[in-house]
Design an enzyme around this catalytic site. Structure first.
Site, PDB file in Angstrom:
ATOM      1  N   SER A 126     -30.648  -5.546 -24.632  1.00 25.64           N
ATOM      2  CA  SER A 126     -31.411  -6.762 -24.928  1.00 25.64           C
ATOM      3  C   SER A 126     -30.468  -7.822 -25.481  1.00 25.64           C
ATOM      4  CB  SER A 126     -32.502  -6.448 -25.960  1.00 25.64           C
ATOM      5  OG  SER A 126     -32.981  -7.636 -26.574  1.00 25.64           O
ATOM      6  N   LYS A 128     -31.671  -1.658 -28.123  1.00 25.13           N
ATOM      7  CA  LYS A 128     -32.421  -1.411 -26.886  1.00 25.13           C
ATOM      8  C   LYS A 128     -31.566  -0.706 -25.820  1.00 25.13           C
ATOM      9  CE  LYS A 128     -36.015  -2.369 -25.939  1.00 25.13           C
ATOM     10  NZ  LYS A 128     -36.553  -3.621 -25.400  1.00 25.13           N
ATOM     11  N   LYS A 173     -40.356  -8.697  12.188  1.00 26.17           N
ATOM     12  CA  LYS A 173     -39.002  -8.375  11.732  1.00 26.17           C
ATOM     13  C   LYS A 173     -38.747  -8.891  10.316  1.00 26.17           C
ATOM     14  CE  LYS A 173     -37.163 -10.177  15.552  1.00 26.17           C
ATOM     15  NZ  LYS A 173     -36.179 -10.617  16.565  1.00 26.17           N
ATOM     16  N   HIS A 183     -56.062  11.471 -18.066  1.00 24.36           N
ATOM     17  CA  HIS A 183     -56.556  10.254 -18.726  1.00 24.36           C
ATOM     18  C   HIS A 183     -55.565   9.755 -19.790  1.00 24.36           C
ATOM     19  CE1 HIS A 183     -60.530  11.056 -16.913  1.00 24.36           C
ATOM     20  NE2 HIS A 183     -60.297  12.317 -17.257  1.00 24.36           N
ATOM     21  N   GLN A 217     -42.911 -11.814  16.678  1.00 16.53           N
ATOM     22  CA  GLN A 217     -41.563 -12.109  16.177  1.00 16.53           C
ATOM     23  C   GLN A 217     -41.517 -11.992  14.653  1.00 16.53           C
ATOM     24  OE1 GLN A 217     -39.730 -15.802  17.634  1.00 16.53           O
ATOM     25  NE2 GLN A 217     -39.169 -16.295  15.535  1.00 16.53           N
ATOM     26  N   TYR A 272     -47.937  -9.813  25.304  1.00 18.90           N
ATOM     27  CA  TYR A 272     -46.997 -10.298  24.289  1.00 18.90           C
ATOM     28  C   TYR A 272     -47.494 -11.606  23.681  1.00 18.90           C
ATOM     29  CZ  TYR A 272     -42.991 -12.278  21.972  1.00 18.90           C
ATOM     30  OH  TYR A 272     -42.170 -12.836  21.027  1.00 18.90           O
ATOM     31  N   GLU A 307     -37.474   0.711 -13.542  1.00 19.31           N
ATOM     32  CA  GLU A 307     -38.468  -0.357 -13.466  1.00 19.31           C
ATOM     33  C   GLU A 307     -38.344  -1.107 -12.143  1.00 19.31           C
ATOM     34  OE1 GLU A 307     -38.819  -1.280 -18.255  1.00 19.31           O
ATOM     35  OE2 GLU A 307     -37.596  -2.580 -16.986  1.00 19.31           O
TER      36      GLU A 307
END
Length: 428
Positions: free
Chosen positions: A277, A283, A325, A155, A322, A317, A290
């Site tokens: 930054s 920073k 992809k 938690h 198509q 088909y 990320e």
């Protein structure tokens, strides 16, 4: 330039809409289309539909096309609808009537099926290799830092003692589950659909067992309709396997971002793995992790996309297929890129020692304390209440030590057993 051309012109707007970005995506499949054509040409020669000379000339010409593909000299111009029409055009231009015979006993439907199955086989193998490399790095870190303690959380509250050895090896063992998923996907795609033609087989006496062996498939997709129905099913199975890997990477990336923040300060990243930054000179941002998190979360939407495209299609088909992809091919490359950058970055993670010396982590050991009371003869519920009272009164003394002996616990990580499990899974 169309394999289905009957001399009736197609509206330009219809052509642009139906072709879409197939030419670009088909470049990925070009090598596999040529390999499928080589196997098909050899089979046609075996059953007497091509002469020995025609077979040899087709195989030689297709190998030349593959050589051009490998060095990047192959393209699909706007005058061609797809890779199949471009390769057949090249064969016909070079060999005349022999080139016109290559489409005998097959359809673009089973051509693209073969291409996709061969492509997915190769990509799954490559992803498995990357996952194994990542596993090995995580296990090296687990061994190196197995005695460096780390707070465990439930938690997002301080829970019980963990260690960097437990943390690294937890993700390593999770990758074994991902390998199992990749193995299952490989099993699905390792079936030869060539010879199913438009989905109902052929009246030619083709030898599908021959092409199965020639293309290196483990088995044949026997029923021609089942072969066509594998379009969509194969892609979705691969997508689910990819989401398994992506889920592990995303969770690990989140831990890295969390543990690197100053509020936790459990790990560090060298400057070359962070960004800055534009206004805050202090920073050091974990952008790499990320982006791994974000990209891998995006990949986890792929099975749902494929399901929505395919779930209400009847057998046979349909042009909807198509579109598979468009989502799958870029996602494969994204996952491979995430694995590559994770492998590149993880080896440079530094861990902080002495984390648990901070008094706020004293409560990590309450369970160890009450367990010691139980070992000394006190009933568990009484021990639980006794420790709770100490905490309430501020008299609790933390032992700052662990005595965990069972398999997979903090003091018995079973790293060699995890390695054996991976070896067994990887070789399947």
């Amino acid at each position: 330039m169309k394999l289905w051309e009957k001399g009736i012109p197609t509206d330009k707007q219809i052509e642009q809409f139906t072709v879409g970005n197939d030419r670009e995506l088909d470049l990925v499949l070009a090598k596999y289309d040529a390999l499928g054509s080589i196997a098909h040409a050899k089979m046609l020669g075996q059953i007497g539909l091509l002469t020995e000379e025609e077979t040899t000339s087709l195989v030689d010409a297709l190998n030349e096309i593959i050589a051009d593909i490998v060095v990047g000299n192959f393209e699909i111009e706007d005058s061609f609808e797809d890779v199949h029409s471009k390769i057949e055009y090249l064969l016909t231009e070079k060999l005349g009537d022999a080139g016109k015979k290559i489409h005998t006993a097959r359809s673009r439907n089973d051509q693209v099926l073969v291409d996709v199955h061969l492509y997915l086989k190769d990509e799954l193998k490559a992803i498995k290799e990357q996952v194994k490399t990542l596993f090995d790095l995580l296990m090296e870190s687990a061994e190196k830092y197995k005695d460096v303690l780390l707070p465990g959380y439930t938690h997002l509250q301080i829970a019980m003692p963990s260690s960097f050895g437990m943390w690294f090896s937890a993700y390593a063992e999770s990758l074994i589950d991902d390998i199992t998923m990749l193995n299952a996907a490989s099993k699905i795609v390792d079936q030869n659909p060539l010879g199913s033609a438009a989905g109902y087989g052929s009246s030619f006496p083709i030898d599908r067992t021959f092409t199965t062996k020639e293309l290196g498939f483990e088995t044949l997709k026997y029923n021609a309709v089942a072969a066509q129905m594998s379009r969509g099913k194969a892609e979705k199975t691969v997508a689910f396997a990819m989401t398994s890997v992506a889920g592990t990477l995303s969770k690990f990336a989140m831990d890295v971002c969390l543990y690197m923040s100053q509020n936790f300060d459990f790990i560090g990243l060298p400057a070359h793995l962070t960004t800055g930054s534009s206004i805050m000179p202090h920073k050091k941002n974990p952008d790499v992790f990320e982006l791994i998190r974000g990209k891998c979360n995006k990949i986890q939407a792929l099975p749902y996309e494929i399901t929505l495209i395919t779930n209400n299609l009847p057998s046979g088909y349909h042009r909807d297929l198509q579109l598979l992809k468009e989502g799958l091919f870029p996602a494969i490359q994204t996952l491979k890129a995430c694995l590559d950058i994770a492998i590149f970055s993880i080896k440079d993670i530094t861990v902080k020692e002495g984390i648990l010396e901070d008094k706020k982590y004293d409560y990590l050991f309450t369970v160890d304390t009450l367990n010691e009371m139980v070992v000394d003869g006190m009933p568990f519920r009484d021990a639980y209440k006794a420790v709770a009272e100490q905490l309430e009164e501020g008299t609790y003394k933390s032992p700052k030590a662990t005595k965990h002996t069972h398999e997979g616990s903090i003091n018995n990580l079973c790293l060699s057993d995890i390695k054996d499990k991976m070896d067994n899974s990887f070789l399947m």
